[in-house]
Motif scaffolding. Sequence first.
Motif, PDB file in Angstrom:
ATOM      1  N   MET A  27      -2.357  -8.735   0.543  1.00  0.00           N
ATOM      2  CA  MET A  27      -3.328  -8.479  -0.518  1.00  0.00           C
ATOM      3  C   MET A  27      -3.980  -9.782  -0.974  1.00  0.00           C
ATOM      4  O   MET A  27      -5.210  -9.862  -1.141  1.00  0.00           O
ATOM      5  N   LEU A  28      -3.170 -10.815  -1.148  1.00  0.00           N
ATOM      6  CA  LEU A  28      -3.699 -12.113  -1.566  1.00  0.00           C
ATOM      7  C   LEU A  28      -4.652 -12.692  -0.522  1.00  0.00           C
ATOM      8  O   LEU A  28      -5.744 -13.172  -0.845  1.00  0.00           O
ATOM      9  N   LYS A  29      -4.248 -12.628   0.743  1.00  0.00           N
ATOM     10  CA  LYS A  29      -5.067 -13.221   1.801  1.00  0.00           C
ATOM     11  C   LYS A  29      -6.365 -12.439   1.994  1.00  0.00           C
ATOM     12  O   LYS A  29      -7.430 -13.030   2.233  1.00  0.00           O
ATOM     13  N   ARG A  30      -6.310 -11.122   1.875  1.00  0.00           N
ATOM     14  CA  ARG A  30      -7.532 -10.321   2.006  1.00  0.00           C
ATOM     15  C   ARG A  30      -8.472 -10.543   0.826  1.00  0.00           C
ATOM     16  O   ARG A  30      -9.693 -10.548   0.980  1.00  0.00           O
ATOM     17  N   ALA A  31      -7.895 -10.717  -0.356  1.00  0.00           N
ATOM     18  CA  ALA A  31      -8.719 -10.920  -1.546  1.00  0.00           C
ATOM     19  C   ALA A  31      -9.295 -12.330  -1.588  1.00  0.00           C
ATOM     20  O   ALA A  31     -10.407 -12.540  -2.085  1.00  0.00           O
ATOM     21  N   LEU A  32      -8.530 -13.296  -1.058  1.00  0.00           N
ATOM     22  CA  LEU A  32      -8.935 -14.702  -1.114  1.00  0.00           C
ATOM     23  C   LEU A  32      -8.805 -15.326   0.274  1.00  0.00           C
ATOM     24  O   LEU A  32      -7.924 -16.172   0.518  1.00  0.00           O
ATOM     25  N   GLU A 125       8.527   5.569  -5.714  1.00  0.00           N
ATOM     26  CA  GLU A 125       7.818   4.316  -5.472  1.00  0.00           C
ATOM     27  C   GLU A 125       8.725   3.334  -4.732  1.00  0.00           C
ATOM     28  O   GLU A 125       9.851   3.088  -5.158  1.00  0.00           O
ATOM     29  N   PRO A 126       8.263   2.749  -3.634  1.00  0.00           N
ATOM     30  CA  PRO A 126       9.085   1.820  -2.869  1.00  0.00           C
ATOM     31  C   PRO A 126       9.160   0.459  -3.536  1.00  0.00           C
ATOM     32  O   PRO A 126       8.285   0.070  -4.311  1.00  0.00           O
ATOM     33  N   VAL A 127      10.203  -0.309  -3.179  1.00  0.00           N
ATOM     34  CA  VAL A 127      10.434  -1.590  -3.834  1.00  0.00           C
ATOM     35  C   VAL A 127       9.349  -2.618  -3.498  1.00  0.00           C
ATOM     36  O   VAL A 127       9.093  -3.529  -4.290  1.00  0.00           O
ATOM     37  N   CYS A 132       3.344  -6.256  -5.224  1.00  0.00           N
ATOM     38  CA  CYS A 132       1.931  -5.892  -5.305  1.00  0.00           C
ATOM     39  C   CYS A 132       1.461  -5.785  -6.752  1.00  0.00           C
ATOM     40  O   CYS A 132       0.332  -6.153  -7.071  1.00  0.00           O
ATOM     41  N   ARG A 133       2.322  -5.297  -7.630  1.00  0.00           N
ATOM     42  CA  ARG A 133       1.943  -5.204  -9.043  1.00  0.00           C
ATOM     43  C   ARG A 133       1.647  -6.584  -9.624  1.00  0.00           C
ATOM     44  O   ARG A 133       0.681  -6.765 -10.371  1.00  0.00           O
TER      45      ARG A 133
END
Length: 338
Positions: A27-32, A125-127, A132-133
């Motif tokens: 998520m971090l790499k895709r966003a930034l 909800e998986p761990v 991600c939160r």
Amino acid sequence: MGKMKRILYFRHDKIGDFVLAWPALAMLKRALPEASIEVFVTPVVASLAEACPYVDHIILDTGDDKAIRAQIAERNYDGIVMARSQVRTMFLVRGLGVPYVVAPKLHWYQYCYKHRVNIQMGEGEPVWRKGCRLTERLLRDNDIPIPSLPTQYWDLSAERPKWQAFYQKQADSQLVFVHAGTGGSSGSLPTSHFVSLIRQIHEQTEQPCQFVLTYSGEERKLAEEIHQALADTPVNVALAPPLDKLVDFAKSLVAADMFIAGSTGPLHLAGLHDVPTVGFYAARRSAVHVKWQTLSQAHKRLSFTPPPGRRDGRNMALVDVDLAASKVAAFLNQDQGK
């Protein structure tokens, strides 16, 4: 706040825990995409962290906190995600002037952080959603759009033929990996259950199966017991060739058509490749099979537990291995050739 150019993600613990950080790192790499996404990890996962396509730099947890703090200070981070929060890690970053630090709402030292997130998991909800939160909070607070997550976190499809040759895959067979060890988050399925499971899958699948028994360290004894028990049967089964490095073992799992285990660490490694996984978990109130689910897509995950209950839920000998074998065989039969 200006553009974030360097972010540090704390995940300094076990192999499975680091693997479950990959969605947050992705998520971090895709966003930034232009930012340097960096991780603080233990030496045991260093090679895996270096191979992670979403990680640009690692800081090792050597235990020398003074030197670690100096490394963190030197890299001038714009943001820190404290995915594993401890008093120790709080002191590692406190007073360094990092513009943005986000941490979970845990223990008294949460109040040392301006940005805090409730990571209590909801039902079903998986761990891996915890990381991600925290990442989503960092992105929202800095007006950065939250990207979608990949369906496969580690695309090594180009290496699949090489690793299938390493495991001596036969042209008409399906490679089914079986890991008889146990991790700290799952119970121990009896060796006899694994033997029965393998025999029944062999008998019920339409396309031949080639079983590979994987292991780590002392788990080799379990693999050898299973191998010996199947020695005088028609089952095509072999001990996995040894691999010295964790990262090589992790990469090699791209060869598998299915990965079966009662150990969450190896299951999570297989999930990175979106390999179909079959997990055996204790039945507890926390729904362990959901909590520790792999990163494979939902339709590629099978899980089995003993009958739920205070006494029986942890007794892995009560797992219905006949039911498990029939469901695994049905999956392999409908999925063959894909």
